[in-house]
Scaffold this motif. Structure first.
Motif, mmCIF file in Angstrom:
data_model
loop_
_atom_site.group_PDB
_atom_site.id
_atom_site.type_symbol
_atom_site.label_atom_id
_atom_site.label_comp_id
_atom_site.label_asym_id
_atom_site.label_seq_id
_atom_site.Cartn_x
_atom_site.Cartn_y
_atom_site.Cartn_z
ATOM 1 N N GLY A 89 -38.425 -28.096 46.445
ATOM 2 C CA GLY A 89 -39.354 -26.973 46.293
ATOM 3 C C GLY A 89 -39.081 -26.173 45.035
ATOM 4 N N ALA A 90 -38.669 -26.878 43.976
ATOM 5 C CA ALA A 90 -38.194 -26.197 42.765
ATOM 6 C C ALA A 90 -39.204 -25.198 42.203
ATOM 7 C CB ALA A 90 -37.832 -27.234 41.696
ATOM 8 N N TRP A 91 -40.487 -25.579 42.166
ATOM 9 C CA TRP A 91 -41.480 -24.677 41.569
ATOM 10 C C TRP A 91 -41.662 -23.421 42.415
ATOM 11 C CZ3 TRP A 91 -42.771 -25.561 36.739
ATOM 12 C CH2 TRP A 91 -42.645 -26.853 36.227
ATOM 13 N N ALA A 92 -41.609 -23.572 43.731
ATOM 14 C CA ALA A 92 -41.738 -22.405 44.604
ATOM 15 C C ALA A 92 -40.552 -21.469 44.439
ATOM 16 C CB ALA A 92 -41.854 -22.856 46.068
ATOM 17 N N TRP A 93 -39.345 -22.033 44.345
ATOM 18 C CA TRP A 93 -38.157 -21.178 44.191
ATOM 19 C C TRP A 93 -38.196 -20.461 42.836
ATOM 20 C CZ3 TRP A 93 -38.607 -22.166 48.692
ATOM 21 C CH2 TRP A 93 -38.326 -23.372 49.336
ATOM 22 N N ALA A 94 -38.674 -21.152 41.802
ATOM 23 C CA ALA A 94 -38.768 -20.520 40.484
ATOM 24 C C ALA A 94 -39.740 -19.335 40.518
ATOM 25 C CB ALA A 94 -39.211 -21.543 39.439
ATOM 26 N N LEU A 95 -40.864 -19.501 41.208
ATOM 27 C CA LEU A 95 -41.831 -18.409 41.318
ATOM 28 C C LEU A 95 -41.255 -17.225 42.088
ATOM 29 C CD1 LEU A 95 -45.107 -20.410 42.040
ATOM 30 C CD2 LEU A 95 -44.664 -18.985 40.030
ATOM 31 N N LEU A 96 -40.606 -17.519 43.222
ATOM 32 C CA LEU A 96 -40.047 -16.442 44.038
ATOM 33 C C LEU A 96 -38.973 -15.671 43.283
ATOM 34 C CD1 LEU A 96 -39.833 -18.268 47.480
ATOM 35 C CD2 LEU A 96 -41.218 -16.238 46.981
ATOM 36 N N LEU A 97 -38.093 -16.381 42.584
ATOM 37 C CA LEU A 97 -37.040 -15.702 41.820
ATOM 38 C C LEU A 97 -37.621 -14.966 40.626
ATOM 39 C CD1 LEU A 97 -34.227 -18.399 42.023
ATOM 40 C CD2 LEU A 97 -34.326 -16.196 43.206
ATOM 41 N N GLY A 98 -38.739 -15.462 40.090
ATOM 42 C CA GLY A 98 -39.405 -14.745 39.006
ATOM 43 C C GLY A 98 -39.952 -13.409 39.473
ATOM 44 N N VAL A 99 -40.529 -13.391 40.677
ATOM 45 C CA VAL A 99 -41.007 -12.127 41.245
ATOM 46 C C VAL A 99 -39.828 -11.191 41.493
ATOM 47 C CG1 VAL A 99 -42.155 -11.066 43.216
ATOM 48 C CG2 VAL A 99 -43.039 -13.201 42.266
ATOM 49 N N SER A 100 -38.755 -11.723 42.063
ATOM 50 C CA SER A 100 -37.581 -10.901 42.362
ATOM 51 C C SER A 100 -36.983 -10.290 41.105
ATOM 52 C CB SER A 100 -36.534 -11.751 43.083
ATOM 53 O OG SER A 100 -35.371 -11.002 43.347
ATOM 54 N N ASN A 101 -36.961 -11.053 40.016
ATOM 55 C CA ASN A 101 -36.373 -10.551 38.771
ATOM 56 C C ASN A 101 -37.193 -9.451 38.126
ATOM 57 O OD1 ASN A 101 -34.077 -12.073 38.845
ATOM 58 N ND2 ASN A 101 -34.797 -13.638 37.428
ATOM 59 N N CYS A 102 -38.399 -9.193 38.646
ATOM 60 C CA CYS A 102 -39.199 -8.096 38.117
ATOM 61 C C CYS A 102 -38.728 -6.739 38.642
ATOM 62 C CB CYS A 102 -40.664 -8.322 38.435
ATOM 63 S SG CYS A 102 -41.387 -9.641 37.442
ATOM 64 N N ALA A 103 -37.548 -6.717 39.232
ATOM 65 C CA ALA A 103 -36.900 -5.430 39.509
ATOM 66 C C ALA A 103 -36.580 -4.696 38.215
ATOM 67 C CB ALA A 103 -35.626 -5.655 40.324
ATOM 68 N N PHE A 104 -36.525 -5.401 37.081
ATOM 69 C CA PHE A 104 -36.215 -4.757 35.798
ATOM 70 C C PHE A 104 -37.296 -3.755 35.381
ATOM 71 C CE2 PHE A 104 -36.553 -4.913 31.080
ATOM 72 C CZ PHE A 104 -35.405 -4.201 30.786
ATOM 73 N N PRO A 105 -38.589 -4.140 35.295
ATOM 74 C CA PRO A 105 -39.582 -3.109 34.960
ATOM 75 C C PRO A 105 -39.680 -2.018 36.023
ATOM 76 C CG PRO A 105 -40.656 -5.194 35.523
ATOM 77 C CD PRO A 105 -39.199 -5.481 35.367
ATOM 78 N N LEU A 106 -39.384 -2.358 37.278
ATOM 79 C CA LEU A 106 -39.367 -1.324 38.312
ATOM 80 C C LEU A 106 -38.258 -0.313 38.037
ATOM 81 C CD1 LEU A 106 -40.316 -0.111 40.983
ATOM 82 C CD2 LEU A 106 -38.788 -1.707 42.163
ATOM 83 N N ALA A 107 -37.083 -0.791 37.653
ATOM 84 C CA ALA A 107 -35.973 0.109 37.338
ATOM 85 C C ALA A 107 -36.326 1.020 36.167
ATOM 86 C CB ALA A 107 -34.710 -0.697 37.032
ATOM 87 N N LEU A 108 -36.946 0.463 35.115
ATOM 88 C CA LEU A 108 -37.343 1.282 33.971
ATOM 89 C C LEU A 108 -38.372 2.330 34.377
ATOM 90 C CD1 LEU A 108 -37.658 -1.327 31.073
ATOM 91 C CD2 LEU A 108 -35.750 0.200 31.591
#
Length: 453
Positions: free
Chosen positions: A356-375
């Motif tokens: 499920g590599a593509w699904a995991w990449a998408l999910l982790l991409g969403v999770s990594n958007c904590a950066f603009p949230l922090a800013l």
């Protein structure tokens, strides 16, 4: 585009607007409006600089296996290499305000882009692990000072468009991150298969980013002085900022309160820890995710594309998340949603990394958007521009220090356990405290209130 940023911009620009009536139309010290060509150069410079703030990291992640083999690195040393970015950001980022006060932000960013160019040119041919690390540190030093000063330049040149310009900056940063991840392996193949050539090619993009800042370095009055005042606000009063800029402080500026004691604020600490944990996850992802997929049997080119998918999620979400966050009094629900995506992605990497590599990449991409949230939360948790500057400096410097051990520990665990099960379990475990402190940082309060209490 950024209607939802209205609340944030009101909070962060009120103090500046009250002190400087001309803030909405930036002027040089002589009182004349800045020239249109200079403003256009700043926009080009911001975009090109943002494009260069991550390729030095993600291009290395895509070729980490080749670099390890070429330099004879152990897993522990490779983990140290992935810990160098947050270390440099913490150490050199602290220097940025002082350098900006002395030389002007435009000059410092110009020098930062030159340092990135030089580091990327030298590191593939440095002749060993130590030289590779030293050249990487030079490039990362340039990234660190530019990272800190980009918001300062945006604030002073575009005080009435902070939200939209921050969105443009964030989008360019995410685009540079993802393009480097996706294109490094194909470029390496096109250049003869040498990992040295594949890493060196990104120096050309950094060299292009030097050019827009050169005329602005000479225009110290237009580009540097106002931003110098903003940098000064992080450590002193508005009157101090005016005196450093060579201007006479107004009576209102003389009565501005001194810098707040940011360490008294629980929200500031929660935001700093949240920033540090999301940075830990981001640098582990950039440094190791492609290798996780390759070890699971995914071809190198596809692994690079998967990393690019994770990074490119930041392009649209850099606009969506700040807009949504500023419409909510409490950002805790967004923190929890991003955290759940991260936990699901790590579970997928643990149980079926290739299937499920593509699904995991998408999910982790969403999770990594904590950066603009922090800013975004940095802008919402302080009332004044000076408060935002202090909170940003504290949260980022403290956060990057917190993030240093993560990538190194992942490398050590990978080498000692002989697989990715234990490191992935660590990544998932770190997501839990990230969600907790993110909820605390998202409460509707300001650091000025807490520091005064």
């Amino acid at each position: 585009m950024m209607e939802g940023m209205t609340g944030e911009e009101t909070r962060t620009t009120t103090s500046t607007t009250e002190r400087t009536p001309a803030a909405a139309a930036p002027r040089d010290p002589g009182g004349t409006p800045r020239r249109a060509w200079a403003t256009r150069l700043v926009v080009v410079g911001i975009v090109l600089s943002a494009l260069n703030l991550r390729p030095a990291i993600t291009s290395l992640g895509a070729l980490l296996e080749e670099v390890r083999d070429g330099l004879g690195m152990s897993g522990g040393v490779a983990g140290l290499l992935t810990s160098v970015p947050p270390l440099c950001f913490a150490v050199f980022g602290v220097m940025a305000p002082r350098l900006a006060r002395r030389f002007g932000p435009a000059a410092v960013v110009c020098a930062g882009m030159a340092a990135i160019t030089t580091g990327l040119l030298i590191r593939p041919y440095a002749g060993g692990t130590a030289g590779f690390l030293a050249a990487s540190a030079l490039a990362l030093m340039g990234i660190a000072v530019s990272n800190v000063l980009m918001p300062v330049i945006v604030k002073r040149w575009f005080p009435d468009r902070v939200g939209s310009m921050t969105g443009l900056y964030s989008m360019a940063l995410a685009a540079g991150t993802s393009v480097a991840a996706a294109a490094t392996v194909p470029l390496t193949d096109a250049l003869g298969g040498s990992w040295q050539s594949g890493l060196t090619v990104w120096a050309a993009l950094a060299a292009a980013a030097v050019l827009p800042w050169l005329p602005l370095v000479r225009e110290r009055g237009g580009a540097s002085t106002p931003a110098t005042g903003t940098a000064a606000e992080a450590t002193g009063t508005a009157a101090d900022a005016a005196e450093r800029a060579g201007e006479r402080p107004t009576p209102a500026e003389r009565t501005q309160p001194p810098a707040l004691r940011i360490t008294r604020s629980r929200t500031a600490w929660a935001l700093a820890v949240f920033f540090g944990l999301q940075a830990t996850a981001a640098y582990i992802t950039m440094g190791w995710m492609a290798q996780i997929f390759r070890d699971a049997g995914v071809p190198a080119g596809t692994a690079g594309l998967l990393l690019a998918v994770t990074m490119v999620m930041g392009v649209p979400l850099a606009f969506v998340i700040p807009r949504l966050a500023t419409r909510l009094p409490n950002q805790g629900p967004i923190v929890l949603a991003l955290g759940v995506c991260g936990l699901a992605g790590y579970a997928g990497l643990y149980f079926a990394p290739a299937g499920g590599a593509w699904a995991w990449a998408l999910l982790l991409g969403v999770s990594n958007c904590a950066f603009p949230l922090a800013l975004t939360m940095v802008g919402m948790r302080a009332r004044s521009g000076a408060g935002v500057a202090q909170l940003s400096a504290f949260a980022q410097s403290t956060g990057y220090l917190i993030s240093i051990p993560g990538p190194l520990l992942v490398g050590v665990l990978y080498e000692s356990s002989g697989g990715w099960g234990v490191p992935i379990a660590l990544m998932a475990a770190l997501m839990v405290p990230q969600m907790v402190v993110g909820v605390l940082a998202g409460r509707d309060r300001t650091v000025e209130e807490e520091a005064a209490a």
